[in-house]
Design a protein around this motif. Structure first.
Motif, PDB file in Angstrom:
ATOM      1  N   ILE A   7       5.799  -2.227  -3.202  1.00  0.00           N
ATOM      2  CA  ILE A   7       4.899  -1.510  -4.114  1.00  0.00           C
ATOM      3  C   ILE A   7       5.392  -1.660  -5.544  1.00  0.00           C
ATOM      4  O   ILE A   7       4.605  -1.946  -6.462  1.00  0.00           O
ATOM      5  CB  ILE A   7       4.776  -0.026  -3.713  1.00  0.00           C
ATOM      6  CG1 ILE A   7       3.987   0.098  -2.411  1.00  0.00           C
ATOM      7  CG2 ILE A   7       4.120   0.796  -4.837  1.00  0.00           C
ATOM      8  CD1 ILE A   7       4.038   1.460  -1.773  1.00  0.00           C
ATOM      9  N   ALA A  28       0.555   3.855  -5.770  1.00  0.00           N
ATOM     10  CA  ALA A  28       0.247   3.060  -4.573  1.00  0.00           C
ATOM     11  C   ALA A  28      -1.187   3.270  -4.097  1.00  0.00           C
ATOM     12  O   ALA A  28      -1.772   2.384  -3.483  1.00  0.00           O
ATOM     13  CB  ALA A  28       1.227   3.404  -3.459  1.00  0.00           C
ATOM     14  N   GLN A  69      -1.119   0.260  -1.865  1.00  0.00           N
ATOM     15  CA  GLN A  69      -0.398   0.629  -0.639  1.00  0.00           C
ATOM     16  C   GLN A  69      -0.773  -0.292   0.513  1.00  0.00           C
ATOM     17  O   GLN A  69       0.096  -0.803   1.222  1.00  0.00           O
ATOM     18  CB  GLN A  69      -0.708   2.088  -0.267  1.00  0.00           C
ATOM     19  CG  GLN A  69      -0.066   2.542   1.041  1.00  0.00           C
ATOM     20  CD  GLN A  69       1.429   2.677   0.922  1.00  0.00           C
ATOM     21  OE1 GLN A  69       1.886   3.426   0.079  1.00  0.00           O
ATOM     22  NE2 GLN A  69       2.183   1.966   1.730  1.00  0.00           N
ATOM     23  N   ALA A  72       0.680  -3.700  -0.026  1.00  0.00           N
ATOM     24  CA  ALA A  72       2.123  -3.688   0.260  1.00  0.00           C
ATOM     25  C   ALA A  72       2.357  -3.677   1.775  1.00  0.00           C
ATOM     26  O   ALA A  72       3.241  -4.381   2.274  1.00  0.00           O
ATOM     27  CB  ALA A  72       2.779  -2.482  -0.390  1.00  0.00           C
TER      28      ALA A  72
END
Length: 81
Positions: A7, A28, A69, A72
Motif C-alpha cells: 500500500i 488504502a 487496498q 495491494a
C-alpha cells in the motif's frame, strides 16, 4: 513484503506520478479514479509498483481492484506465486 508495505509503495507511486496529489491524504480505501488519476497514470503507477516489487504480471490481470487496498491485495497474492 506485506500488504501495508505494498500500500505504501502504491501511494508513493501515485504521488510520484501525479504530483498534484502531494499533500492530499491518500488511504488504502481510496480509488485512483476518485483521486483523479487517469488511465495512463494508473498504468504507470501499477507498472512502477510491479517493478519495485520485482513482479512481472500481464496488465490484463491488474483490472478489477476498486481501490488501493484491493490492488495491494492482488499484488500480494501475485507476489506469493
Amino acid at each position: 513484503m506485506d500488504n501495508t508495505e505494498i500500500i505504501n509503495i502504491l501511494i508513493e507511486e501515485i504521488r510520484e506520478t501525479v504530483p498534484e496529489l502531494e499533500g492530499q491524504p491518500i488511504s488504502a480505501s481510496d480509488s485512483m479514479v476518485d483521486l483523479g488519476v487517469n488511465s495512463i497514470e494508473r498504468s504507470e503507477v501499477i507498472l512502477a509498483a510491479m517493478e519495485r516489487l520485482d513482479l512481472k504480471i500481464p496488465m490484463v490481470q491488474m483490472h478489477g481492484p476498486k481501490n488501493i487496498q484491493e490492488l495491494a491485495d492482488l499484488l500480494l497474492v501475485k507476489s506469493a506465486g
